[in-house]
Design a protein around this motif. Sequence first.
Motif, mmCIF file in Angstrom:
data_model
loop_
_atom_site.group_PDB
_atom_site.id
_atom_site.type_symbol
_atom_site.label_atom_id
_atom_site.label_comp_id
_atom_site.label_asym_id
_atom_site.label_seq_id
_atom_site.Cartn_x
_atom_site.Cartn_y
_atom_site.Cartn_z
ATOM 1 N N CYS A 21 0.842 -1.196 0.000
ATOM 2 C CA CYS A 21 0.000 0.000 0.000
ATOM 3 C C CYS A 21 0.880 1.250 0.000
ATOM 4 O O CYS A 21 1.675 1.451 0.920
ATOM 5 N N VAL A 23 0.233 4.334 0.587
ATOM 6 C CA VAL A 23 -0.048 5.327 1.629
ATOM 7 C C VAL A 23 -0.105 4.706 3.027
ATOM 8 O O VAL A 23 -0.432 5.385 4.001
ATOM 9 N N ILE A 25 -2.016 2.586 4.791
ATOM 10 C CA ILE A 25 -3.228 2.733 5.614
ATOM 11 C C ILE A 25 -3.844 1.388 5.992
ATOM 12 O O ILE A 25 -4.794 1.346 6.770
ATOM 13 N N HIS A 39 -11.714 5.707 8.995
ATOM 14 C CA HIS A 39 -11.175 7.057 9.020
ATOM 15 C C HIS A 39 -9.906 7.164 8.166
ATOM 16 O O HIS A 39 -9.602 8.242 7.657
ATOM 17 N N LYS A 40 -9.193 6.058 8.037
ATOM 18 C CA LYS A 40 -8.013 6.050 7.173
ATOM 19 C C LYS A 40 -8.390 5.905 5.703
ATOM 20 O O LYS A 40 -7.607 6.251 4.805
ATOM 21 N N VAL A 42 -10.177 7.526 3.826
ATOM 22 C CA VAL A 42 -10.217 8.759 3.036
ATOM 23 C C VAL A 42 -8.872 9.033 2.361
ATOM 24 O O VAL A 42 -8.797 9.812 1.405
ATOM 25 N N TYR A 43 -7.811 8.398 2.833
ATOM 26 C CA TYR A 43 -6.489 8.611 2.251
ATOM 27 C C TYR A 43 -6.185 7.612 1.135
ATOM 28 O O TYR A 43 -5.133 7.707 0.494
ATOM 29 N N CYS A 44 -7.092 6.683 0.907
ATOM 30 C CA CYS A 44 -6.877 5.706 -0.157
ATOM 31 C C CYS A 44 -6.907 6.415 -1.507
ATOM 32 O O CYS A 44 -7.799 7.217 -1.784
ATOM 33 N N ILE A 45 -5.925 6.117 -2.380
ATOM 34 C CA ILE A 45 -5.882 6.742 -3.696
ATOM 35 C C ILE A 45 -6.463 5.834 -4.779
ATOM 36 O O ILE A 45 -6.408 6.170 -5.970
ATOM 37 N N LYS A 120 -0.368 10.288 -7.720
ATOM 38 C CA LYS A 120 -1.431 10.006 -6.759
ATOM 39 C C LYS A 120 -2.573 9.214 -7.386
ATOM 40 O O LYS A 120 -3.708 9.270 -6.904
ATOM 41 N N SER A 122 -4.214 9.818 -9.899
ATOM 42 C CA SER A 122 -5.301 10.756 -10.174
ATOM 43 C C SER A 122 -6.121 10.361 -11.403
ATOM 44 O O SER A 122 -7.330 10.609 -11.451
#
Length: 275
Positions: A21, A23, A25, A39-40, A42-45, A120, A122
């Motif tokens: 992973c 990030v 998380i 809560h973590k 939200v940081y998943c890309i 990221k 994107s």
Amino acid sequence: MNVFTVDHDLCRKDGICALVCPVHIIDAEVGSYPTLDKHKAVYCIGCGQCMAFCPTQACSAPGLDQKDCQPRQPEQMPTAEQTEELVFSRRSVRNFKNKNISREQFERLLAAARFAPTAKNSQNLRWIVLESREQVLKLAELVVDWMRLLPQVDPEVDESMHASGLVRAWERGVDVITRTAPQLAVVVAPKWRWGQADAVIAATYLELLAQAQGIGCCWGGYLCMAFEHPAAQPVRDFLGIGPDEMGFAAQMMGYPLFKAKVRPVRKDASVTWLA
């Protein structure tokens, strides 16, 4: 949207999903099922690394589903020598046959180019494809009109790119802007820190994918200069490039009129080794 699901019947509790992973998380220790706190999440890309590397396809990342993943086909991988030959054989093509790439083939190329990495994860690139010589010619004419303005609005750029000479060549009937390419693809990205890098990587993927299918490409350097110049708004308007995005890369495309027979030499690689 699911947060993070794990099939306990398939999971080997090896912690690989957490290790890959980007990030960091996913919580996992060897011998325990992996978890992801909401809560973590939200940081998943949404990159799917955890799913790609799971040996048993046991997990699904937030917003993704393991059942949508396509299996790898290692038997289709080219050899190292074949991959090198693909790279070695790439040449910028500036002479094209009067033959269009089909919509179906273009779609296949762009579908594969989606797998170019983006910052990221994107995946926020979009493509503009000019499918006919008529549309390419309209774009080229707008770029030449912009070049005609440069001596008055930006003498420095005019001199650095020899724009006046390019205009004279165009007026003699020599297309130095799009090289008479029958078709053209532009990569558009948002104006953010990594937009240009993402676009250039995607355009490079497209070029090599096209090479593998016998399609030639040439980077549209003059086009890209116009895309970014304040005085070239008609060029951006023609392509539908909005105020918050930019055309960062362009590939002139078509079937090559000639085929290269040899590989010209290149300079030796300049390398600094830090051991």
